[in-house]
Design a protein around this motif. Structure first.
Motif, PDB file in Angstrom:
ATOM      1  N   ASP A  87      10.415 -21.931  11.912  1.00 14.44           N
ATOM      2  CA  ASP A  87       9.813 -23.288  12.647  1.00 14.44           C
ATOM      3  C   ASP A  87       9.942 -24.617  12.662  1.00 14.44           C
ATOM      4  OD1 ASP A  87       8.641 -23.338   9.781  1.00 14.44           O
ATOM      5  OD2 ASP A  87       7.213 -21.799   9.849  1.00 14.44           O
ATOM      6  N   SER A 129       3.790 -24.886  15.099  1.00 16.85           N
ATOM      7  CA  SER A 129       4.482 -24.428  13.906  1.00 16.85           C
ATOM      8  C   SER A 129       3.525 -23.345  12.391  1.00 16.85           C
ATOM      9  CB  SER A 129       5.638 -25.416  13.471  1.00 16.85           C
ATOM     10  OG  SER A 129       6.446 -25.122  14.345  1.00 16.85           O
ATOM     11  N   THR A 153      11.858 -16.940  15.877  1.00 21.54           N
ATOM     12  CA  THR A 153      10.873 -17.894  16.775  1.00 21.54           C
ATOM     13  C   THR A 153      10.896 -18.234  18.078  1.00 21.54           C
ATOM     14  OG1 THR A 153      11.879 -20.265  16.224  1.00 21.54           O
ATOM     15  CG2 THR A 153      13.580 -18.561  17.212  1.00 21.54           C
ATOM     16  N   VAL A 178      13.673 -25.285  10.641  1.00 17.62           N
ATOM     17  CA  VAL A 178      14.726 -24.819  11.697  1.00 17.62           C
ATOM     18  C   VAL A 178      16.256 -25.815  11.544  1.00 17.62           C
ATOM     19  CG1 VAL A 178      14.128 -26.466  13.425  1.00 17.62           C
ATOM     20  CG2 VAL A 178      14.893 -24.572  14.587  1.00 17.62           C
TER      21      VAL A 178
END
Ligand code: IPM
Ligand code: MG
Length: 357
Positions: free
Chosen positions: A190, A198, A241, A222
């Motif tokens: 995230d 997130s 994800t 990420v």
């Protein structure tokens, strides 16, 4: 067993690679005593050309009525200038939404036979990797409100990322279930240091993780994940994800396997019907030239047999045939690399796989 399979050939190399997978499925059906009925429907640019709509209602109805769906690829330069709601991609996003396919499974592993095609350093290649990307597929910025408006500095555009607790919960469960069948490790990706979606994502993943005490779960930002994928891919087992991060990271993951032409995917919803497609695109530059690598689509068909029809031996049979082809040094153009092997075409590769079933 008798199964009805909807075929969405689509554009570019789509028709060639879907036809390859169909030939393989026909041989498997005969070998194991099944009947597969194939029903073609239009999608993407091909559907725009014939009906003016990238996703005709007939296609949606046909896919919903079928036992499973096999898709090639959509898109091409011919339709790149169409308005947003009339682009081939709209057909793909539309069928994912219409079938409620919120889980996208994208396995990426290094085939020992293709290790020379891996662009990573030899010591990293030596560790190997085998990961399963679990991408949320019907939410996030792909499906949020978007538009144009007058902003502070004149005309502007916006796209919105939104995730509900329910959407994160169900993709989390899909990831943990998948981990249970693998090495029992989930890394959730995230951007919780910046994005509110997130933060909700992370909180929800942690709560669902408590239902799976046998699975380890950690978070990764990420940007770091993009780096870790090329630095030490062996650390990943299951990756979960969002839609957009998963789109980007799965292309990165595919590249370190040596070729995007190798990677299958399964898109699943609440039922096990699913839609199966290679993760690569329509490759318009090589369309109709018998140059495409059909392996990603053939492996997608194997995933269909495993997930949609519970045909484990049949799926293994296809995957083993692909392994054997690669071990025998048979290559399409995308995976010859510097090996000096003369590449064969899509049709010939399909025949080689069939010979080894
Ligand atoms: C994919 C593709 C699609 C996506 C495009 C064609 C809309 O890139 O399946 O990864 O972004 O989901
Ligand atoms: Mg993509």
């Amino acid at each position: 067993m008798e199964k009805n399979i909807a075929l969405l050939r689509g554009d570019g190399i789509g028709p060639e690679i879907v036809d390859s997978a169909v030939k393989v499925l026909e041989v498997v059906a005969e070998k194991f005593g099944h009947t597969f009925n194939f029903m073609p429907y239009l999608i993407g640019g091909a559907a725009i050309d014939e009906t003016g709509n990238p996703l005709p209602q007939e296609t949606i109805d046909g896919c919903l009525a079928a036992d499973s769906v096999l898709l090639g690829a959509v898109g091409g330069p011919k339709w790149d200038t169409m308005p947003a709601n009339l682009r081939p991609e709209k057909g793909l996003l539309g069928i994912r939404a219409a079938m409620g396919l919120y889980t996208n499974l994208r396995p990426a592993k290094l085939y020992p036979a293709l290790k020379d095609e891996c662009p990573l350093r030899a010591d990293i290649v030596a560790q190997g990797f085998d990961l399963m990307m679990v991408r949320e597929l019907t939410g996030g910025i792909y499906f949020g409100e978007r538009g144009r408006r007058e902003g502070k500095h004149g005309p502007e555009a916006y796209d919105t990322e939104a995730y509900s607790v329910m959407e994160v919960e169900r993709i989390a469960r899909a990831a943990f279930e998948s981990a249970r069948k693998r090495r029992k490790n989930v890394i959730s990706i995230d951007k919780a240091n910046v994005l509110e979606t997130s933060r909700l994502w992370r909180e929800t993943i942690h709560r669902i993780a408590e239902e799976y005490p046998d699975v380890t779960c950690t978070d990764m930002l990420v940007d770091n994940a993009a780096m870790q994928l090329v630095r030490r891919p062996s650390q990943f087992d299951v990756v979960v994800t969002s839609n957009m991060f998963g789109d980007i990271l799965s292309d990165e993951a595919s590249q370190i396997t040596g070729s995007i032409g190798m990677l299958p995917s399964a898109s699943l919803g609440a039922t096990n019907r699913g839609l199966y497609e290679p993760i690569h695109g329509s490759a318009p530059d090589i369309a109709g030239q018998n140059k495409a690598n059909p392996i990603a689509t053939i492996l997608s068909a194997a995933m269909m047999l495993r997930y949609a029809f519970d045909m484990m031996d049949e799926a293994d049979c296809i995957e083993k045939a692909v392994d054997a082809v690669l071990n025998d040094g048979i290559r399409t153009a995308d995976i010859v690399g510097s090996s000096g092997i003369a590449p064969i075409g899509c049709v010939e590769m399909t025949e080689e796989v069939i010979k080894r079933l």
